[in-house]
Design an enzyme around this catalytic site. Structure first.
Site, PDB file in Angstrom:
ATOM      1  N   LEU A   1      48.526   5.982 -11.941  1.00 29.13           N
ATOM      2  CA  LEU A   1      49.756   6.779 -12.026  1.00 29.13           C
ATOM      3  C   LEU A   1      50.849   6.003 -12.771  1.00 29.13           C
ATOM      4  CD1 LEU A   1      51.631   9.129 -11.195  1.00 29.13           C
ATOM      5  CD2 LEU A   1      51.899   8.025  -8.974  1.00 29.13           C
ATOM      6  N   TYR A   2      51.077   4.752 -12.369  1.00 33.34           N
ATOM      7  CA  TYR A   2      52.154   3.981 -12.991  1.00 33.34           C
ATOM      8  C   TYR A   2      51.884   3.735 -14.478  1.00 33.34           C
ATOM      9  CZ  TYR A   2      53.378   3.165  -8.102  1.00 33.34           C
ATOM     10  OH  TYR A   2      53.698   3.339  -6.781  1.00 33.34           O
ATOM     11  N   ARG A   3      50.662   3.423 -14.804  1.00 34.71           N
ATOM     12  CA  ARG A   3      50.331   3.177 -16.218  1.00 34.71           C
ATOM     13  C   ARG A   3      50.489   4.466 -17.034  1.00 34.71           C
ATOM     14  NH1 ARG A   3      51.370  -1.967 -16.582  1.00 34.71           N
ATOM     15  NH2 ARG A   3      49.636  -3.382 -16.200  1.00 34.71           N
TER      16      ARG A   3
ATOM     17  N   PHE B   1      54.727   2.525 -17.048  1.00 31.64           N
ATOM     18  CA  PHE B   1      55.225   1.299 -16.407  1.00 31.64           C
ATOM     19  C   PHE B   1      54.515   0.084 -17.016  1.00 31.64           C
ATOM     20  CE2 PHE B   1      56.800   4.333 -13.439  1.00 31.64           C
ATOM     21  CZ  PHE B   1      57.875   3.734 -12.802  1.00 31.64           C
TER      22      PHE B   1
ATOM     23  N   ALA C   1      47.359   4.451  -7.569  1.00 22.33           N
ATOM     24  CA  ALA C   1      48.731   4.002  -7.808  1.00 22.33           C
ATOM     25  C   ALA C   1      48.835   3.380  -9.200  1.00 22.33           C
ATOM     26  CB  ALA C   1      49.134   3.003  -6.721  1.00 22.33           C
TER      27      ALA C   1
END
Ligand SMILES: CC(C)(COP(=O)(O)OP(=O)(O)OC[C@H]1O[C@@H](n2cnc3c(N)ncnc32)[C@H](O)[C@@H]1OP(=O)(O)O)[C@@H](O)C(=O)NCCC(=O)NCCS
Length: 202
Positions: A171-173, A177, A168
């Site tokens: 993915l966000y980085r 994000f 997670a």
């Protein structure tokens, strides 16, 4: 249901799910959530009323990944292997109020908080069944969910993990994000969470 990816073999189809379609598959969606998060069996029953209530919220959008039954039968026979949804954030929502209070305690000014919380899409849930993880399905769902959103930005919360070392976080980085709040504790939950966000469009 509106397919967005064609499928040649048994690769999942990523589709937008209407609120009605999502409700019809609520139990399946919750089972993916419980398996993906490693929560104890039974958690889905506590969560069902909340997910149901979220379906009524303004700006709700849901997407899913379906593996066709393989015999050319209808969408209904396909197996759901991943799910994501969110809605427009608003001041009367519990999550919004929690984040506002967290930002206030971290020293953000009222004006800054109004910018962050003034116009955002809350990415509420994103889960890929463990059997289907590692193939960029999470990324595909997230991109589809945020496509052509009218909001200025997107916010989410995710549990803190050491060195941001899980799928997670990666993915966000990877999708840009940034930190909004770190090591934040939502009322009634002892675990530390991060609130992450970025501008839209992606
Ligand atoms: C987090 C989650 C949704 C991610 O979905 P996923 O389909 O497993 O993962 P991704 O879409 O990120 O893609 C998986 C792999 O594809 C590869 N990949 C993805 N994008 C890539 C890119 N742009 N270039 C190269 N490789 C890429 C990577 O190897 C990646 O694995 P890695 O993150 O271990 O490096 C899923 O793992 C999950 O449900 N986890 C448990 C529940 C959870 O944590 N939910 C979020 C709670 S906030």
């Amino acid at each position: 249901m509106r397919p967005v990816d064609t499928n040649a073999d048994q690769t999942p189809l990523v589709v937008e799910l209407s609120a009605t379609e999502f409700r019809d598959r609520l139990h399946e969606a919750l089972s993916i959530y419980v398996a993906a998060m490693g929560y104890p069996h039974g958690t889905e029953y506590h969560r069902a009323p909340m997910w149901n209530e979220h379906l009524q919220r303004s700006g709700w959008r849901g997407v899913g990944a379906l593996v066709p039954a393989g015999d050319g039968s209808t969408d209904n026979a396909a197996r759901l292997v991943a799910v994501a949804y969110g809605y427009r954030g608003a001041p009367e929502q519990w999550w919004h109020q929690q984040v506002r209070s967290g930002l206030r305690h971290t020293g953000w000014t009222r004006d800054q908080i109004d910018v962050i919380l003034g116009n955002y899409f809350e990415l509420t849930e994103l889960h890929v069944h463990p059997d289907a993880q590692g193939h960029r399905l999470g990324e595909t769902l997230l991109l589809r969910l945020l496509e052509r959103r009218p909001e200025r930005g997107v916010l989410l919360s995710t549990p803190e993990v050491a060195d941001e070392d899980n799928r997670a976080w990666r993915l966000y980085r990877r999708l840009g994000f940034r930190d909004v709040l770190r090591h934040f504790r939502f009322a009634g939950d002892n675990r530390p969470f991060a609130v992450l966000g970025r501008g839209l469009p992606l």
